[in-house]
Design a protein around this motif. Structure first.
Motif, mmCIF file in Angstrom:
data_model
loop_
_atom_site.group_PDB
_atom_site.id
_atom_site.type_symbol
_atom_site.label_atom_id
_atom_site.label_comp_id
_atom_site.label_asym_id
_atom_site.label_seq_id
_atom_site.Cartn_x
_atom_site.Cartn_y
_atom_site.Cartn_z
ATOM 1 N N ASN A 27 0.816 -1.220 0.000
ATOM 2 C CA ASN A 27 0.000 0.000 0.000
ATOM 3 C C ASN A 27 0.851 1.273 0.000
ATOM 4 N N LEU A 28 2.170 1.137 0.212
ATOM 5 C CA LEU A 28 3.047 2.307 0.275
ATOM 6 C C LEU A 28 3.602 2.726 -1.087
ATOM 7 N N TYR A 29 3.334 1.952 -2.136
ATOM 8 C CA TYR A 29 3.889 2.302 -3.444
ATOM 9 C C TYR A 29 3.454 3.686 -3.937
ATOM 10 N N PRO A 30 2.183 4.093 -3.782
ATOM 11 C CA PRO A 30 1.839 5.463 -4.213
ATOM 12 C C PRO A 30 2.666 6.538 -3.482
ATOM 13 N N THR A 31 2.867 6.362 -2.186
ATOM 14 C CA THR A 31 3.694 7.307 -1.431
ATOM 15 C C THR A 31 5.132 7.287 -1.947
ATOM 16 N N PHE A 32 5.623 6.096 -2.257
ATOM 17 C CA PHE A 32 6.982 5.963 -2.793
ATOM 18 C C PHE A 32 7.126 6.739 -4.105
ATOM 19 N N ILE A 42 15.126 6.221 -0.715
ATOM 20 C CA ILE A 42 13.723 6.562 -0.426
ATOM 21 C C ILE A 42 12.917 5.290 -0.221
ATOM 22 N N PHE A 43 13.152 4.309 -1.068
ATOM 23 C CA PHE A 43 12.460 3.014 -0.957
ATOM 24 C C PHE A 43 12.771 2.358 0.388
ATOM 25 N N GLN A 44 14.047 2.318 0.747
ATOM 26 C CA GLN A 44 14.477 1.713 2.003
ATOM 27 C C GLN A 44 13.875 2.431 3.209
ATOM 28 N N GLN A 52 11.357 -0.244 4.627
ATOM 29 C CA GLN A 52 12.090 -1.035 5.616
ATOM 30 C C GLN A 52 12.288 -0.321 6.942
ATOM 31 N N ASN A 53 12.361 1.013 6.904
ATOM 32 C CA ASN A 53 12.671 1.751 8.126
ATOM 33 C C ASN A 53 11.466 2.473 8.706
ATOM 34 N N ASP A 54 10.290 2.216 8.170
ATOM 35 C CA ASP A 54 9.047 2.840 8.633
ATOM 36 C C ASP A 54 9.109 4.362 8.620
ATOM 37 N N GLY A 55 9.875 4.921 7.676
ATOM 38 C CA GLY A 55 9.903 6.368 7.515
ATOM 39 C C GLY A 55 8.761 6.808 6.617
ATOM 40 N N ASN A 56 8.714 8.102 6.331
ATOM 41 C CA ASN A 56 7.638 8.593 5.470
ATOM 42 C C ASN A 56 8.085 8.759 4.017
ATOM 43 N N GLY A 57 9.378 8.608 3.727
ATOM 44 C CA GLY A 57 9.897 8.726 2.375
ATOM 45 C C GLY A 57 10.195 10.160 1.973
ATOM 46 N N TYR A 58 9.356 11.090 2.409
ATOM 47 C CA TYR A 58 9.519 12.497 2.017
ATOM 48 C C TYR A 58 10.759 13.120 2.648
#
Length: 195
Positions: A40-45, A169-171, A175-181
């Motif tokens: 479900n995180l792919y759109p955020t990625f 950003i992917f990691q 993997q690290n439960d970050g927000n990517g931004y």
């Protein structure tokens, strides 16, 4: 034997470029396919990764200007972009792992490896992998000016950076439960001096 190698130099270079590119693209796609249970995180990625266009788009325009200014042959220019994105990041990663393995087996102090390990591995493997793009294209096309080689090296370095930024950003996100931004902004902030 020497004449055989000289006659088939282009074939060997094409084979090396194909093997390195297929390996690099396979590693990249395989890594991006691992959702780690968070599909479900792919759109955020994709949104976070699209922030990197803040530095990518100006760089594309800069290289297009330099292509025209220095009369860089189109094949050299576009091959630099393709191969710069295709394999240096993967090759650099493999080299970093190999050199890290050697450092770990030298029984050095853990603090030394923690503090200096990256500085002892990354410059060698990453710079060689980016330089290999320029070298192989120059061997294939044969007549490349120094100005063309410089711009090709810039492109290969940026290709490495783009793939590496996407990986971080992917990691961070998967993997690290970050927000990517925040990772995207951190990578953008260092984009001018990183690779």
């Amino acid at each position: 034997m020497k004449t055989f190698l000289i006659k088939n130099r282009s074939n060997f270079v094409i084979l090396a470029l194909l093997i390195l590119s297929i390996s690099g693209l396979n590693a990249d796609i395989s890594e991006l396919a691992k959702s780690h249970g968070h599909s479900n995180l792919y759109p955020t990625f994709f949104i976070a990764t699209s922030l990197t266009f803040i530095y990518i788009i100006p760089f594309i325009f800069l290289t297009l200007y330099l292509k025209k200014r220095f009369n860089i042959p189109s094949p050299a220019f576009w091959m630099s972009w393709f191969f710069g994105l295709a394999f240096p990041a993967n090759l650099g990663s493999l080299g970093n792992s190999g050199l890290s393995f050697i450092l770990l087996n030298l029984n050095l102090l853990k603090d030394f490896i923690d503090n200096w390990g990256g500085a002892l591995t990354a410059p060698f493997t990453e710079e060689i992998s980016k330089g290999l793009v320029v070298l192989l294209i120059a061997l294939l096309l044969r007549q490349i000016s120094l100005k063309s080689a410089l711009v090709m090296g810039m492109i290969a370095g940026m290709g490495f950076q783009i793939v590496e930024d996407r990986f971080y950003i992917f990691q961070d996100l998967f993997q690290n439960d970050g927000n990517g931004y925040s990772m995207a902004l951190e990578r953008i902030a260092s984009s001018g001096v990183s690779h």
